[in-house]
Design an enzyme around this catalytic site. Structure first.
Site, PDB file in Angstrom:
ATOM      1  N   ARG A  77       0.890  -1.152   0.156  1.00 41.79           N
ATOM      2  CA  ARG A  77       0.022  -0.065   0.170  1.00 41.79           C
ATOM      3  C   ARG A  77       0.898   1.268   0.198  1.00 41.79           C
ATOM      4  O   ARG A  77       1.699   1.318   0.905  1.00 41.79           O
ATOM      5  CB  ARG A  77      -0.925   0.091   1.274  1.00 41.79           C
ATOM      6  CG  ARG A  77      -1.846   1.141   1.533  1.00 41.79           C
ATOM      7  CD  ARG A  77      -3.014   1.059   0.676  1.00 41.79           C
ATOM      8  NE  ARG A  77      -3.933  -0.187   0.899  1.00 41.79           N
ATOM      9  CZ  ARG A  77      -4.654  -0.723  -0.304  1.00 41.79           C
ATOM     10  NH1 ARG A  77      -4.992  -0.081  -1.273  1.00 41.79           N
ATOM     11  NH2 ARG A  77      -5.431  -1.686   0.161  1.00 41.79           N
ATOM     12  N   ARG A  78       0.691   2.006  -1.041  1.00 41.61           N
ATOM     13  CA  ARG A  78       1.790   3.169  -1.184  1.00 41.61           C
ATOM     14  C   ARG A  78       1.776   4.027   0.113  1.00 41.61           C
ATOM     15  O   ARG A  78       2.894   4.405   0.833  1.00 41.61           O
ATOM     16  CB  ARG A  78       1.192   4.267  -2.315  1.00 41.61           C
ATOM     17  CG  ARG A  78       1.744   3.607  -3.528  1.00 41.61           C
ATOM     18  CD  ARG A  78       1.604   4.645  -4.716  1.00 41.61           C
ATOM     19  NE  ARG A  78       1.775   4.091  -5.884  1.00 41.61           N
ATOM     20  CZ  ARG A  78       2.839   3.532  -6.397  1.00 41.61           C
ATOM     21  NH1 ARG A  78       3.763   3.581  -5.961  1.00 41.61           N
ATOM     22  NH2 ARG A  78       2.808   3.019  -7.815  1.00 41.61           N
TER      23      ARG A  78
ATOM     24  N   GLU B  74      -4.314  -7.373  -6.849  1.00 41.33           N
ATOM     25  CA  GLU B  74      -3.106  -8.149  -6.908  1.00 41.33           C
ATOM     26  C   GLU B  74      -3.198  -9.187  -5.943  1.00 41.33           C
ATOM     27  O   GLU B  74      -2.668 -10.473  -6.553  1.00 41.33           O
ATOM     28  CB  GLU B  74      -1.896  -7.379  -6.349  1.00 41.33           C
ATOM     29  CG  GLU B  74      -1.815  -5.958  -7.169  1.00 41.33           C
ATOM     30  CD  GLU B  74      -0.728  -5.187  -6.597  1.00 41.33           C
ATOM     31  OE1 GLU B  74      -0.456  -4.069  -7.244  1.00 41.33           O
ATOM     32  OE2 GLU B  74      -0.244  -5.326  -5.561  1.00 41.33           O
TER      33      GLU B  74
END
Length: 173
Positions: free
Chosen positions: A32-33, A102
């Site tokens: 997660r960015r 993903e």
């Protein structure tokens, strides 16, 4: 009956091993960015130094075909590493969420999933995310990686216990 050990591996082992060695990537890192990017980049560096070919979308994607490249890289890499930073799974309740997509592709492709708990920041699996993700993340042993003074030791432990048994060791750079 006498059996002789010729010291040769079976042809199926050699075919499997040469296929893994021919892959463009050994490991796909999903993160997660918000809260996970710094951990993912450090993991990429540490694993690359240990000779592994690592896909990290931050570096690899430059031409705008984001979704296609991500899916191809997941399919290519035998190992799917999931960085479980704080709140990493919260947005997985949303159908279009990239981390969710993903993970689900990795599950459907039968990838070896390694959840990574960076600095013990993972705060648990939310109740409202899909069951397949809950089950997959919940049943796999998490690799605790400490990003302080023991970083190298904890990465080496993960490599020797979680990565090398799946795809072998690599030559360190």
């Amino acid at each position: 009956m006498t059996t002789h050990n010729t010291g040769h591996h079976s042809s199926s082992w050699m075919e499997t091993n040469s296929k893994i060695m021919a892959n463009k990537y050994d490991i796909f890192i999903s993160y997660r960015r918000d809260g996970g990017a710094q951990y993912a980049r450090i993991l990429q560096l540490m694993l690359t130094q240990r000779g592994y070919k690592v896909f990290l979308d931050y570096d690899e994607l430059t031409d705008g075909k984001f979704g296609e490249h991500i899916q191809d890289a997941i399919k290519e890499a035998p190992i799917f590493m999931l960085v479980l930073s704080q709140d990493a799974l919260v947005r997985c309740k949303n159908e279009g969420d990239w981390v969710r997509r993903e993970i689900q592709l990795a599950i459907s492709e039968g990838k070896h999933i390694i959840p990574v708990n960076p600095d013990n920041s993972f705060d648990g699996i939310p109740d409202d995310i899909p069951e397949d993700i809950k089950n997959e993340v919940g049943t796999h042993q998490h690799s605790d990686i400490n990003f302080g003074q023991t970083l190298g030791v904890t990465v080496d432990f993960m490599v020797s216990n979680r990565i090398a048994p799946q795809i072998g060791e690599r030559v360190r750079h």
